[in-house]
Write a protein that holds these residues in place. Structure first.
Motif, PDB file in Angstrom:
ATOM      1  N   ASP A   1      -5.219  14.763 -40.667  1.00  0.00           N
ATOM      2  CA  ASP A   1      -5.227  16.497 -40.102  1.00  0.00           C
ATOM      3  C   ASP A   1      -4.917  16.275 -38.480  1.00  0.00           C
ATOM      4  OD1 ASP A   1      -7.635  15.366 -39.988  1.00  0.00           O
ATOM      5  OD2 ASP A   1      -8.736  17.155 -40.170  1.00  0.00           O
ATOM      6  N   ILE A   2      -4.956  15.102 -37.968  1.00  0.00           N
ATOM      7  CA  ILE A   2      -4.784  15.124 -36.693  1.00  0.00           C
ATOM      8  C   ILE A   2      -3.308  14.951 -36.641  1.00  0.00           C
ATOM      9  CG2 ILE A   2      -4.911  13.868 -34.683  1.00  0.00           C
ATOM     10  CD1 ILE A   2      -7.724  13.135 -35.256  1.00  0.00           C
ATOM     11  N   ALA A   3      -2.517  15.809 -35.986  1.00  0.00           N
ATOM     12  CA  ALA A   3      -1.314  16.057 -35.949  1.00  0.00           C
ATOM     13  C   ALA A   3      -0.524  14.822 -35.071  1.00  0.00           C
ATOM     14  CB  ALA A   3      -0.497  17.347 -35.572  1.00  0.00           C
ATOM     15  N   ILE A   4      -1.109  15.158 -33.680  1.00  0.00           N
ATOM     16  CA  ILE A   4      -0.650  14.055 -32.701  1.00  0.00           C
ATOM     17  C   ILE A   4      -1.766  13.422 -32.062  1.00  0.00           C
ATOM     18  CG2 ILE A   4       0.583  13.720 -30.586  1.00  0.00           C
ATOM     19  CD1 ILE A   4       1.528  16.738 -31.048  1.00  0.00           C
TER      20      ILE A   4
ATOM     21  N   VAL B   1      -4.142  16.255 -31.013  1.00  0.00           N
ATOM     22  CA  VAL B   1      -3.925  17.701 -31.212  1.00  0.00           C
ATOM     23  C   VAL B   1      -3.829  17.964 -32.862  1.00  0.00           C
ATOM     24  CG1 VAL B   1      -2.104  19.513 -31.163  1.00  0.00           C
ATOM     25  CG2 VAL B   1      -2.337  17.930 -29.597  1.00  0.00           C
ATOM     26  N   GLN B   2      -5.184  18.612 -33.078  1.00  0.00           N
ATOM     27  CA  GLN B   2      -5.355  18.964 -34.669  1.00  0.00           C
ATOM     28  C   GLN B   2      -4.019  19.683 -35.260  1.00  0.00           C
ATOM     29  OE1 GLN B   2      -8.328  18.443 -36.379  1.00  0.00           O
ATOM     30  NE2 GLN B   2      -8.943  17.229 -34.546  1.00  0.00           N
ATOM     31  N   ALA B   3      -3.910  19.784 -36.639  1.00  0.00           N
ATOM     32  CA  ALA B   3      -2.931  20.309 -37.138  1.00  0.00           C
ATOM     33  C   ALA B   3      -3.106  21.895 -36.963  1.00  0.00           C
ATOM     34  CB  ALA B   3      -2.785  19.961 -38.694  1.00  0.00           C
ATOM     35  N   GLY B   4      -2.051  22.328 -36.572  1.00  0.00           N
ATOM     36  CA  GLY B   4      -2.387  23.934 -36.447  1.00  0.00           C
ATOM     37  C   GLY B   4      -2.833  24.295 -35.167  1.00  0.00           C
TER      38      GLY B   4
ATOM     39  N   ILE C   1       5.175  19.962 -36.059  1.00  0.00           N
ATOM     40  CA  ILE C   1       4.649  19.896 -34.650  1.00  0.00           C
ATOM     41  C   ILE C   1       5.667  20.396 -33.548  1.00  0.00           C
ATOM     42  CG2 ILE C   1       4.369  18.102 -32.768  1.00  0.00           C
ATOM     43  CD1 ILE C   1       3.440  16.335 -34.945  1.00  0.00           C
ATOM     44  N   LEU C   2       5.249  21.286 -32.570  1.00  0.00           N
ATOM     45  CA  LEU C   2       6.199  21.845 -31.828  1.00  0.00           C
ATOM     46  C   LEU C   2       5.671  21.199 -30.555  1.00  0.00           C
ATOM     47  CD1 LEU C   2       8.526  23.911 -32.257  1.00  0.00           C
ATOM     48  CD2 LEU C   2       6.866  25.649 -31.653  1.00  0.00           C
TER      49      LEU C   2
ATOM     50  N   LYS D   1       1.703  25.952 -36.702  1.00  0.00           N
ATOM     51  CA  LYS D   1       2.135  24.492 -36.105  1.00  0.00           C
ATOM     52  C   LYS D   1       1.270  24.048 -35.231  1.00  0.00           C
ATOM     53  CE  LYS D   1       6.795  25.956 -37.222  1.00  0.00           C
ATOM     54  NZ  LYS D   1       6.811  25.326 -38.609  1.00  0.00           N
ATOM     55  N   ALA D   2       1.166  22.517 -35.065  1.00  0.00           N
ATOM     56  CA  ALA D   2       0.452  21.950 -34.071  1.00  0.00           C
ATOM     57  C   ALA D   2       1.500  22.105 -32.887  1.00  0.00           C
ATOM     58  CB  ALA D   2       0.214  20.522 -34.273  1.00  0.00           C
TER      59      ALA D   2
END
Lengths: 264, 280
Positions: free
Chosen positions: B4-7, B47-50, B172-173, B203-204
């Motif tokens: 759930d950690i996007a980045i 960066v967390q998801a969302g 991700i954006l 989005k993250a």
């Protein structure tokens, strides 16, 4: 510089009238008993006009025009095609470019007219020796422009294309190709002009048909009227070809700010 | 590492070798040479998801460089980049990237520019164009599909860029000072548009800006980078302003001022350092 289209056209016509007037007076009115533009060397506007009318009432002129046009188109298509291919290849393969660079510069520095006799030897007196001469002229113009076009693709646009998931092939199609084409089209006037120069010079140096041959033949018998008539026809031919090129350019480069500005 | 950690950027070092400054060539083995530029040093950020995270820092601090590392356009000299728990190799296929400069293809119309992301993924032209129409409407550009980029204003081009990225539905954006070239009013309007679209599908977001107010107005978290060279992350602030927010009105909120003051106290020192570094 705000001159209305009508005024501009009037001024342009004025230039032609003045030039023709000087020619007419110089060649047919004796001033202090002397013709400033002797008929033998300069012909007269009326004679030239009459000759052009006579030429176009026959069928032979169409054959000559057709030959020259064919040579010009073939030279342009082959030269531009080769220029695009090699330009892309060199731009994408720096090693190839580095190896061939001095040879390309050498070949481009060569006055192409000296190649004409060689082409005639190789390809005969028919259209192909003229096409070859035109190709050597067109090729380098298109080649340098396409090379530049590929090299100068905006890095941001390219990065964006990659982030949008484009493969190498798709980048080629959607980014490199349109960029290179826009550069090629910006040199369209020059390259079509050079294709014509190649054709006419080739004909002039040795052939049995075409506008260059017509002029050369007239020159051979000191027929100045014929030479001037040939030149006028050639000039008109260039204007028509140029107008067609402009129309194509405006159509294909509609996305460019300057092309759109010209339409407006 | 949790998915759930996007980045996740861990101990990132980015060193530009003296020989080449081209993007993507940062990873170059061999000892350090004179003229090498150590842009980013030991930067760690997740960066967390969302989650909407902004990176703020003085000019030339390597914010964009860090963003490029997250996109895969640039490989860090040291450190790990992972996306949803998987180590990133090559380009980040789950990310959409909005550039600071004009990144639209000038030879394509707005509609073609938006549709291209789907077309290159193998979706048929008719479907792709239909979706592109939808996304142009989403960014407020209904009826502008036939325009070429040069026929649009800077703000409109940014809207097309946003639609171009969002149509691919990235998780991700990544945004590199996307509204930098726009005037102040247009920036705020674009900020609101971004918040509206972000609220629909969270989005993250990793958003780079030099405008602290913009960062606070938009983000869940604001991260501060020190001035370069060897810049790193020196501050991490949670923005607890209520959502949904209005990017303009939120600036009048007393909470906004408190946060702004706290962050600015730290940022000011870095900005002055960068300024002195430039003028020295």
């Amino acid at each position: 510089m705000s001159v209305s289209k009508r005024t501009l056209l009037a001024l342009q016509i004025l230039v032609a009238v003045v030039a023709l007037g000087i020619w007419h007076i110089g060649s047919s009115v004796p001033i202090f008993g002397v013709y400033f533009l002797p008929k033998f060397f300069f012909s007269t506007p009326w004679d030239v006009a009459a000759r052009i009318v006579k030429l176009f009432s026959g069928t032979l002129i169409w054959k000559h025009l057709g030959i020259t046009l064919t040579e010009t188109l073939l030279a342009f298509v082959i030269g531009a095609g080769g220029g695009v291919l090699v330009g892309f290849w060199f731009a994408r393969r720096p090693l190839v470019n580095a190896v061939f660079d001095p040879y390309v510069k050498m070949a481009n520095a060569l006055p192409r007219v000296v190649l004409a006799p060689i082409f005639m030897l190789w390809l005969g007196l028919g259209i192909w020796s003229k096409v070859a001469l035109g190709v050597t002229l067109v090729f380098f113009i298109v080649f340098f422009n396409v090379y530049q076009g590929v090299k100068e693709v905006s890095q941001t646009v390219l990065s964006n294309a990659r982030m949008l998931g484009m493969t190498e092939q798709q980048q080629f199609r959607h980014v490199y190709w349109p960029s290179a084409l826009s550069w090629m089209f910006s040199s369209l006037h020059t390259s079509v002009g050079f294709a014509l120069v190649g054709a006419v010079v080739g004909e002039y140096l040795g052939s049995a048909a075409g506008l260059g041959y017509m002029i050369h033949e007239a020159e051979g018998v000191f027929d100045t009227t014929g030479v001037f008539a040939g030149m006028v026809i050639l000039a008109a031919f260039v204007l028509i070809v140029d107008a067609i090129v402009t129309a194509i350019e405006n159509r294909l480069l509609v996305w460019r700010p300057d092309a759109a500005g010209r339409n407006a | 590492m949790k998915p759930d950690i996007a980045i996740s950027l861990e101990h990132i070092d980015i060193i530009y070798r003296a020989r080449t400054h081209a993007v993507g060539d940062a990873r170059d083995s061999g000892p350090a040479r004179a003229g090498d530029y150590h842009a980013v040093s030991q930067a760690t950020l997740s960066v967390q998801a969302g989650e909407f995270v902004s990176i703020v820092g003085p000019t030339g601090c390597g914010k964009s460089t860090l963003l490029n590392a997250a996109s895969g356009l640039l490989q860090p000299s040291n450190g790990d980049v992972s996306i949803f728990g998987a180590t990133l190799t090559g380009l980040n296929a789950q990310a959409g990237y909005l550039f600071q400069q004009d990144a639209l293809m000038p030879w394509k119309t707005a509609l073609e520019n938006v549709a291209i992301g789907l077309e290159v993924a193998g979706i048929d032209t008719v479907t792709a164009r239909d979706k592109a129409e939808h996304w142009l409407a989403q960014v407020g550009l209904q009826g502008f599909g036939a325009r070429y980029p040069h026929q649009m204003s800077g703000g409109q081009r940014k809207r097309v860029g946003l639609a171009q990225v969002l149509i691919r539905n990235p998780a991700i954006l990544l945004m590199d000072e996307p509204f930098g070239p726009l005037d102040a009013q247009t920036r705020q309007i674009m900020g609101n548009l971004l918040l509206t679209l972000w609220a629909q599908e969270r989005k993250a977001v990793l958003f780079v800006t030099h405008d602290l107010e913009e960062a606070i107005a938009l983000s869940d978290r604001v991260v501060i980078m020190s001035s370069g060279p060897k810049s790193t992350i020196i501050g991490d602030y949670r923005i607890d302003l209520a959502r949904p927010r209005d990017a303009m009105d939120v600036r009048l909120d007393p909470g906004f001022h408190a946060i702004h003051r706290a962050i600015w106290d730290q940022l000011r020192g870095e900005v002055m350092k960068a300024y002195q570094g430039v003028s020295a």
